[in-house]
Design a protein around this motif. Structure first.
Motif, PDB file in Angstrom:
ATOM      1  N   LEU A  23       0.822  -1.217   0.000  1.00 30.15           N
ATOM      2  CA  LEU A  23       0.000   0.000   0.000  1.00 30.15           C
ATOM      3  C   LEU A  23       0.850   1.258   0.000  1.00 30.15           C
ATOM      4  N   VAL A  24       1.759   1.386   0.959  1.00 29.95           N
ATOM      5  CA  VAL A  24       2.480   2.656   1.124  1.00 29.95           C
ATOM      6  C   VAL A  24       3.501   2.926   0.025  1.00 29.95           C
ATOM      7  N   SER A  25       3.978   1.906  -0.648  1.00 24.96           N
ATOM      8  CA  SER A  25       5.000   2.100  -1.689  1.00 24.96           C
ATOM      9  C   SER A  25       4.411   2.382  -3.068  1.00 24.96           C
ATOM     10  N   ASP A  26       3.086   2.366  -3.169  1.00 29.22           N
ATOM     11  CA  ASP A  26       2.417   2.632  -4.438  1.00 29.22           C
ATOM     12  C   ASP A  26       1.715   3.987  -4.350  1.00 29.22           C
ATOM     13  N   LEU A  48       7.002   1.864  -5.904  1.00 27.18           N
ATOM     14  CA  LEU A  48       7.850   2.869  -6.551  1.00 27.18           C
ATOM     15  C   LEU A  48       9.311   2.594  -6.208  1.00 27.18           C
ATOM     16  N   PRO A  49      10.174   2.437  -7.201  1.00 25.97           N
ATOM     17  CA  PRO A  49      11.588   2.211  -6.904  1.00 25.97           C
ATOM     18  C   PRO A  49      12.308   3.523  -6.554  1.00 25.97           C
ATOM     19  N   VAL A  50      13.457   3.388  -5.933  1.00 20.02           N
ATOM     20  CA  VAL A  50      14.283   4.556  -5.628  1.00 20.02           C
ATOM     21  C   VAL A  50      14.609   5.272  -6.935  1.00 20.02           C
ATOM     22  N   GLY A  51      14.450   6.589  -6.911  1.00 17.89           N
ATOM     23  CA  GLY A  51      14.741   7.399  -8.085  1.00 17.89           C
ATOM     24  C   GLY A  51      13.561   7.627  -9.002  1.00 17.89           C
ATOM     25  N   ALA A  52      12.535   6.800  -8.914  1.00 10.92           N
ATOM     26  CA  ALA A  52      11.357   6.988  -9.760  1.00 10.92           C
ATOM     27  C   ALA A  52      10.564   8.199  -9.283  1.00 10.92           C
TER      28      ALA A  52
END
Length: 171
Positions: A23-26, A48-52
């Motif tokens: 949930l929190v990473s999207d 979401l990846p680092v840098g995106a």
């Protein structure tokens, strides 16, 4: 008096860290629990990846604005963080440090003995404006110190986050 630049709050969730992380990473799911976010766009599906980069639409008391953020930490099932680095309208944005957000996820045992996750959400004020200017802005934007406003927002956000994650796990 110097402004408070960091606010944190925690909640216990009856779900594994993997469910909370999903949930929190999207960023496209942030409106499900955020009191201000009304939507987000990104070229990345899911975490979401680092840098995106993502763009968020926000609203408070009838005022609407756009933010641009970028992932700064993506440790599955442990930690997700991003920075808001631009704010403004659909066509024109001010590029500057705005805020950092972090979700720390720790395995925990709920009061009834079942396994779950302690979610700690932290907001960090990264605005570089002088404190007197920030106090004036905060009085208009949040009717008081921004950190006090964010403390209430975090409490609301975490309660909603818990409800969303627990409903997802039950489904």
């Amino acid at each position: 008096m110097a402004r408070r630049r960091t606010v944190s709050d925690s909640v216990l969730v009856a779900a594994p860290p993997s469910a909370v992380y999903a949930l929190v990473s999207d960023p496209t799911r942030t409106p499900e629990y955020s009191p201000e976010n009304r939507g987000a766009r990104t070229d990345h599906a899911g975490a979401l990846p680092v840098g995106a980069v993502f763009t968020g639409s926000n609203e408070r008391r009838g005022f609407r604005w756009i933010t641009e953020g970028g992932g700064t930490a993506a440790d599955p099932d442990q930690r997700f963080a991003f920075r808001v680095r631009a704010i403004g309208g659909a066509r024109r944005r001010v590029r500057a440090g705005i805020a950092g957000w972090e979700h720390l996820l720790e395995p925990a045992v709920l009061p009834d003995g079942t396994p779950g996750t302690r979610v700690t959400q932290t907001w960090t004020d990264e605005r570089t404006m002088p404190d007197p200017v920030a106090r004036l802005f905060d009085a208009v934007a949040t009717r008081g110190p921004f950190a006090d406003f964010q403390r209430r927002n975090l409490a609301t956000s975490l309660q909603r986050l818990r409800a969303v994650v627990e409903a997802d796990v039950e489904a």
